[in-house]
Design a protein around this motif. Sequence first.
Motif, PDB file in Angstrom:
ATOM      1  N   PRO A   1      15.035   0.467 -12.604  1.00  0.00           N
ATOM      2  CA  PRO A   1      14.510   1.687 -13.212  1.00  0.00           C
ATOM      3  C   PRO A   1      15.187   2.934 -12.655  1.00  0.00           C
ATOM      4  CG  PRO A   1      12.951   0.796 -11.626  1.00  0.00           C
ATOM      5  CD  PRO A   1      14.025  -0.225 -11.786  1.00  0.00           C
ATOM      6  N   ALA A   2      15.413   3.914 -13.530  1.00  0.00           N
ATOM      7  CA  ALA A   2      16.042   5.159 -13.110  1.00  0.00           C
ATOM      8  C   ALA A   2      15.050   6.094 -12.431  1.00  0.00           C
ATOM      9  CB  ALA A   2      16.664   5.855 -14.318  1.00  0.00           C
ATOM     10  N   SER A   3      13.759   5.903 -12.669  1.00  0.00           N
ATOM     11  CA  SER A   3      12.730   6.741 -12.066  1.00  0.00           C
ATOM     12  C   SER A   3      11.442   5.940 -11.963  1.00  0.00           C
ATOM     13  CB  SER A   3      12.493   7.995 -12.907  1.00  0.00           C
ATOM     14  OG  SER A   3      11.900   7.649 -14.144  1.00  0.00           O
ATOM     15  N   LYS A   4      10.480   6.458 -11.195  1.00  0.00           N
ATOM     16  CA  LYS A   4       9.197   5.762 -11.055  1.00  0.00           C
ATOM     17  C   LYS A   4       8.463   5.658 -12.376  1.00  0.00           C
ATOM     18  CE  LYS A   4       8.133   6.062  -6.184  1.00  0.00           C
ATOM     19  NZ  LYS A   4       7.042   6.177  -5.190  1.00  0.00           N
ATOM     20  N   ALA A   5       8.684   6.628 -13.248  1.00  0.00           N
ATOM     21  CA  ALA A   5       8.019   6.599 -14.552  1.00  0.00           C
ATOM     22  C   ALA A   5       8.494   5.431 -15.410  1.00  0.00           C
ATOM     23  CB  ALA A   5       8.251   7.910 -15.285  1.00  0.00           C
ATOM     24  N   GLU A   6       9.677   4.874 -15.091  1.00  0.00           N
ATOM     25  CA  GLU A   6      10.258   3.790 -15.886  1.00  0.00           C
ATOM     26  C   GLU A   6      10.103   2.419 -15.219  1.00  0.00           C
ATOM     27  OE1 GLU A   6      14.317   4.756 -16.645  1.00  0.00           O
ATOM     28  OE2 GLU A   6      13.854   6.746 -17.445  1.00  0.00           O
ATOM     29  N   ARG A   7       9.245   2.323 -14.211  1.00  0.00           N
ATOM     30  CA  ARG A   7       9.182   1.084 -13.426  1.00  0.00           C
ATOM     31  C   ARG A   7       8.595  -0.098 -14.183  1.00  0.00           C
ATOM     32  NH1 ARG A   7       5.987   2.674  -8.103  1.00  0.00           N
ATOM     33  NH2 ARG A   7       4.588   3.440  -9.724  1.00  0.00           N
ATOM     34  N   GLY A   8       7.662   0.151 -15.099  1.00  0.00           N
ATOM     35  CA  GLY A   8       6.963  -0.967 -15.728  1.00  0.00           C
ATOM     36  C   GLY A   8       6.044  -1.633 -14.725  1.00  0.00           C
ATOM     37  N   GLN A   9       6.017  -2.981 -14.742  1.00  0.00           N
ATOM     38  CA  GLN A   9       5.171  -3.749 -13.836  1.00  0.00           C
ATOM     39  C   GLN A   9       6.033  -4.501 -12.820  1.00  0.00           C
ATOM     40  OE1 GLN A   9       1.778  -3.646 -13.820  1.00  0.00           O
ATOM     41  NE2 GLN A   9       2.088  -2.050 -15.365  1.00  0.00           N
ATOM     42  N   PRO A  10       5.552  -4.630 -11.575  1.00  0.00           N
ATOM     43  CA  PRO A  10       6.340  -5.373 -10.581  1.00  0.00           C
ATOM     44  C   PRO A  10       6.405  -6.859 -10.908  1.00  0.00           C
ATOM     45  CG  PRO A  10       4.185  -4.800  -9.692  1.00  0.00           C
ATOM     46  CD  PRO A  10       4.299  -4.100 -11.008  1.00  0.00           C
ATOM     47  N   THR A  11       7.463  -7.507 -10.442  1.00  0.00           N
ATOM     48  CA  THR A  11       7.612  -8.954 -10.553  1.00  0.00           C
ATOM     49  C   THR A  11       6.912  -9.600  -9.362  1.00  0.00           C
ATOM     50  OG1 THR A  11       9.735  -8.742 -11.689  1.00  0.00           O
ATOM     51  CG2 THR A  11       9.274 -10.850 -10.615  1.00  0.00           C
ATOM     52  N   LEU A  12       5.920 -10.433  -9.640  1.00  0.00           N
ATOM     53  CA  LEU A  12       5.097 -11.036  -8.592  1.00  0.00           C
ATOM     54  C   LEU A  12       5.150 -12.558  -8.672  1.00  0.00           C
ATOM     55  CD1 LEU A  12       1.964  -8.750  -9.112  1.00  0.00           C
ATOM     56  CD2 LEU A  12       3.743  -8.459  -7.376  1.00  0.00           C
ATOM     57  N   PHE A  13       5.151 -13.205  -7.525  1.00  0.00           N
ATOM     58  CA  PHE A  13       5.072 -14.665  -7.477  1.00  0.00           C
ATOM     59  C   PHE A  13       4.424 -15.056  -6.158  1.00  0.00           C
ATOM     60  CE2 PHE A  13       9.184 -13.406  -5.815  1.00  0.00           C
ATOM     61  CZ  PHE A  13       9.394 -14.214  -4.707  1.00  0.00           C
ATOM     62  N   LEU A  14       4.150 -16.329  -5.967  1.00  0.00           N
ATOM     63  CA  LEU A  14       3.475 -16.803  -4.757  1.00  0.00           C
ATOM     64  C   LEU A  14       4.275 -17.908  -4.081  1.00  0.00           C
ATOM     65  CD1 LEU A  14       1.039 -15.983  -6.920  1.00  0.00           C
ATOM     66  CD2 LEU A  14      -0.382 -16.876  -5.071  1.00  0.00           C
ATOM     67  N   LYS A  15       4.059 -18.022  -2.779  1.00  0.00           N
ATOM     68  CA  LYS A  15       4.494 -19.163  -1.993  1.00  0.00           C
ATOM     69  C   LYS A  15       3.244 -19.819  -1.404  1.00  0.00           C
ATOM     70  CE  LYS A  15       8.979 -17.315  -0.326  1.00  0.00           C
ATOM     71  NZ  LYS A  15       9.970 -18.396  -0.394  1.00  0.00           N
ATOM     72  N   PRO A  16       3.287 -21.121  -1.126  1.00  0.00           N
ATOM     73  CA  PRO A  16       2.135 -21.745  -0.470  1.00  0.00           C
ATOM     74  C   PRO A  16       1.990 -21.234   0.957  1.00  0.00           C
ATOM     75  CG  PRO A  16       3.954 -23.295  -0.618  1.00  0.00           C
ATOM     76  CD  PRO A  16       4.363 -22.088  -1.406  1.00  0.00           C
ATOM     77  N   ALA A  17       0.749 -21.124   1.422  1.00  0.00           N
ATOM     78  CA  ALA A  17       0.518 -20.629   2.776  1.00  0.00           C
ATOM     79  C   ALA A  17       1.205 -21.503   3.817  1.00  0.00           C
ATOM     80  CB  ALA A  17      -0.979 -20.543   3.058  1.00  0.00           C
TER      81      ALA A  17
ATOM     82  N   THR B   1      10.372 -23.888  -7.942  1.00  0.00           N
ATOM     83  CA  THR B   1      11.115 -24.766  -7.037  1.00  0.00           C
ATOM     84  C   THR B   1      12.173 -24.000  -6.246  1.00  0.00           C
ATOM     85  OG1 THR B   1      12.649 -25.358  -8.814  1.00  0.00           O
ATOM     86  CG2 THR B   1      10.767 -26.835  -8.431  1.00  0.00           C
ATOM     87  N   GLY B   2      12.592 -22.852  -6.755  1.00  0.00           N
ATOM     88  CA  GLY B   2      13.558 -22.042  -6.037  1.00  0.00           C
ATOM     89  C   GLY B   2      12.944 -21.193  -4.936  1.00  0.00           C
ATOM     90  N   LYS B   3      11.632 -21.003  -4.978  1.00  0.00           N
ATOM     91  CA  LYS B   3      10.971 -20.081  -4.046  1.00  0.00           C
ATOM     92  C   LYS B   3       9.873 -20.732  -3.214  1.00  0.00           C
ATOM     93  CE  LYS B   3      12.767 -15.914  -4.973  1.00  0.00           C
ATOM     94  NZ  LYS B   3      13.331 -15.039  -3.922  1.00  0.00           N
ATOM     95  N   ALA B   4       9.079 -21.605  -3.833  1.00  0.00           N
ATOM     96  CA  ALA B   4       7.843 -22.094  -3.197  1.00  0.00           C
ATOM     97  C   ALA B   4       8.034 -23.494  -2.651  1.00  0.00           C
ATOM     98  CB  ALA B   4       6.693 -22.051  -4.197  1.00  0.00           C
ATOM     99  N   PHE B   5       8.784 -23.607  -1.558  1.00  0.00           N
ATOM    100  CA  PHE B   5       9.065 -24.920  -0.984  1.00  0.00           C
ATOM    101  C   PHE B   5       8.736 -24.913   0.510  1.00  0.00           C
ATOM    102  CE2 PHE B   5      12.941 -22.391  -1.210  1.00  0.00           C
ATOM    103  CZ  PHE B   5      13.486 -22.491   0.058  1.00  0.00           C
ATOM    104  N   ASP B   6       8.750 -26.092   1.109  1.00  0.00           N
ATOM    105  CA  ASP B   6       8.419 -26.220   2.530  1.00  0.00           C
ATOM    106  C   ASP B   6       9.360 -25.368   3.385  1.00  0.00           C
ATOM    107  OD1 ASP B   6       6.462 -28.106   1.906  1.00  0.00           O
ATOM    108  OD2 ASP B   6       7.858 -29.793   2.106  1.00  0.00           O
ATOM    109  N   HIS B   7       8.789 -24.686   4.382  1.00  0.00           N
ATOM    110  CA  HIS B   7       9.550 -23.897   5.357  1.00  0.00           C
ATOM    111  C   HIS B   7      10.309 -22.729   4.718  1.00  0.00           C
ATOM    112  CE1 HIS B   7       9.550 -28.192   6.822  1.00  0.00           C
ATOM    113  NE2 HIS B   7       8.774 -27.583   7.716  1.00  0.00           N
ATOM    114  N   SER B   8       9.812 -22.235   3.592  1.00  0.00           N
ATOM    115  CA  SER B   8      10.532 -21.153   2.884  1.00  0.00           C
ATOM    116  C   SER B   8      10.083 -19.761   3.290  1.00  0.00           C
ATOM    117  CB  SER B   8      10.346 -21.314   1.366  1.00  0.00           C
ATOM    118  OG  SER B   8       8.984 -21.180   0.997  1.00  0.00           O
ATOM    119  N   ALA B   9       9.172 -19.661   4.293  1.00  0.00           N
ATOM    120  CA  ALA B   9       8.643 -18.343   4.656  1.00  0.00           C
ATOM    121  C   ALA B   9       8.583 -18.157   6.172  1.00  0.00           C
ATOM    122  CB  ALA B   9       7.259 -18.147   4.037  1.00  0.00           C
ATOM    123  N   PRO B  10       9.730 -18.075   6.855  1.00  0.00           N
ATOM    124  CA  PRO B  10       9.706 -17.718   8.274  1.00  0.00           C
ATOM    125  C   PRO B  10       9.117 -16.311   8.453  1.00  0.00           C
ATOM    126  CG  PRO B  10      11.847 -18.609   7.655  1.00  0.00           C
ATOM    127  CD  PRO B  10      11.094 -18.372   6.384  1.00  0.00           C
TER     128      PRO B  10
END
Length: 242
Positions: free
Chosen positions: A50-66, A139-148
């Motif tokens: 986005p060129a400015s905060k007014a053009e941000r839209g919505q954030p991209t959100l996802f989860l990893k297992p605890a 599978t690209g983000k939420a895998f074992d040991h993916s969150a040091p």
Amino acid sequence: MTDSAPRDVIPAPAVPRVPVRGGGTFPVHRIYCVGRNFADHAREMGAAAPASKAERGQPTLFLKPADAIVTGIEVPYPPGTTELHHEIELVVALGRDAPPGALDRDAAQALVFGYGLGLDLTRRDLQAAAKAKGLPWDTGKAFDHSAPVGELLPAAAVGELAARTLSLAVNGSVRQQSRLDLLIWDVPDILVALSRLYALRAGDLVFMGTPAGVAALQPGDECVGRLDDLLELHCRIAPPRV
């Protein structure tokens, strides 16, 4: 007389915990993550920024297992990939449950217990293949040991985030670096957005997104993340577990 309380039929898994500077641990409930939260990284990934905060839209959100949390030095290279990438991120730790409904910015900031540093490790080849087919890229983000994650520091000791600089060095060479005032969505912004979708709880961690410079890691690589001289994260990529 019989005991009417239900009994576990298998051993209950341990609650993942992150150390807190000064003593104690932080039990983790969920891990929320923010994608494309630095404009330079969004462009690096082939997305529009986005060129400015007014053009941000919505954030991209996802989860990893605890239980993707790693608090020790050794991080095993994961299976199923030849492109394990690093993404250094500010981590926000929530110390209170959110009240029902969407938050405002002040109420969102009041939930924060403290801050740490984390690596959003990514199997980039699996993520790219899923994106190309329009499929979810869990599978690209939420895998074992993916969150040091490194130790947490209470928010009062960190102070104003915007003036801080986030960085990651691999084998002594800086690969990622950015000021936190360049976040597209700041901490209250993200907590407000999450509160519209989830019931935020004490114990939640939020990975705030990474700046440009993501690249591949190999077994033996040494990673050192820093938030100025306040916070550090140290880890070593170990060989795959057989």
